[in-house]
Design an enzyme around this catalytic site. Sequence first.
Site, PDB file in Angstrom:
ATOM      1  N   GLU A  81     -13.005  21.989  36.948  1.00 13.10           N
ATOM      2  CA  GLU A  81     -13.708  22.001  35.667  1.00 13.10           C
ATOM      3  C   GLU A  81     -12.788  22.369  34.506  1.00 13.10           C
ATOM      4  OE1 GLU A  81     -18.135  23.299  37.141  1.00 13.10           O
ATOM      5  OE2 GLU A  81     -16.592  24.816  37.100  1.00 13.10           O
TER       6      GLU A  81
ATOM      7  N   CYS B 245     -15.851  32.701  31.391  1.00 18.52           N
ATOM      8  CA  CYS B 245     -14.776  33.231  32.222  1.00 18.52           C
ATOM      9  C   CYS B 245     -15.326  33.722  33.553  1.00 18.52           C
ATOM     10  CB  CYS B 245     -14.106  34.416  31.535  1.00 18.52           C
ATOM     11  SG  CYS B 245     -13.244  33.986  30.059  1.00 18.52           S
TER      12      CYS B 245
END
Length: 350
Positions: A96, A342
């Site tokens: 990704e 994150c």
Amino acid sequence: MKNPMILLKDQTSTELALALADLALPDRLVRQLHAAAVRRGATEIPFELPTVSPKVLQKVRERATIPRLKLLDKIVSPQDGFAKYLFEGAGEGRFEAVRIPLLHRPDDLKYVVCVSSQVGCALGCVFCATGRMGFQRNLATWEIVDQVTQIQMDSEHPVRGVVFMGMGEPMLNYDRVIQAARIFSEPCGMAINAKAITISTVGVVPGIRRFTAERQPYRLIVSLTSARTEQRQSLLPIERVYPLPELLAAVREYHAVTRKRVTFAWTVLAGINTGREDARALAELTEGLPILLDLIDVNDPTGQFRRPSTEEANAFRDALREELNMPVQRRYSGGQDIHGACGMLAAVES
Ligand code: SF4
């Protein structure tokens, strides 16, 4: 034996010129081909170009090709405009990239792209979804470059920065990561300022030392998250391989050579690494070193790790200010609703 095809997004324009030297192509044509592939997302080498003979173009097509990732999915956060892209490359596994909008200056709207450097990750940081996947493979240079090329083609504003903070530990795929950074920063490629390209590491000491020795112009971020050995061992298994004293020696060497302030990232885990003793340990560890501390709220969909309450976060910041006397900033970690923040990248379709 037949030479393998030249992959355009694997090479800088200078390397491409060398690889095709026997065709005696004009420099301008090489730069044109490179820019078409890297910056403008061309899918094939053109059949016709003004001032270039079709015979020459045919020879280039026989020797070179433009590889392309398959885009499997894209999802945009309605909350903050972060966009997550799911790709498949030439090898196994999916990975990704996240497009981060920097929209606070209306006259300069732009994006930063957070790219993956590996499929999965071997380092197993306990709060990271990629770490839970285990390691599958290193990405090729072109597979890193094409994440940004495709996102740029899909975006209305320019990509002005790249952060290697997606899936994987960049320093464990060093050569390809640095090569991708070179291609991003080439004036006739994406022309992204080297200072706007950030390479992060969770503490792979040989990678930091090499980065320093090679005087790489890109920004370095070291994910510290704890300055206490036992605690760091329990959160980041790499601490057992490259313990804090060794890591800090490499970071101090980096500062001594580059004279740059060192950025440390600190994933904030409620009730774990937010105490006065954590701030004090960090101050002792980094004494005399100019640092910038980036606080990043944990994003753990399993619920094992939580974000701190406002009181806990404020108390930690106060403790850091008093103990550390260095700049501390809270980095916004967006795209939580699309699992693009994150620590949340796990290559699953939305
Ligand atoms: Fe790997 Fe980075 Fe996740 Fe740690 S935080 S497991 S180094 S991807």
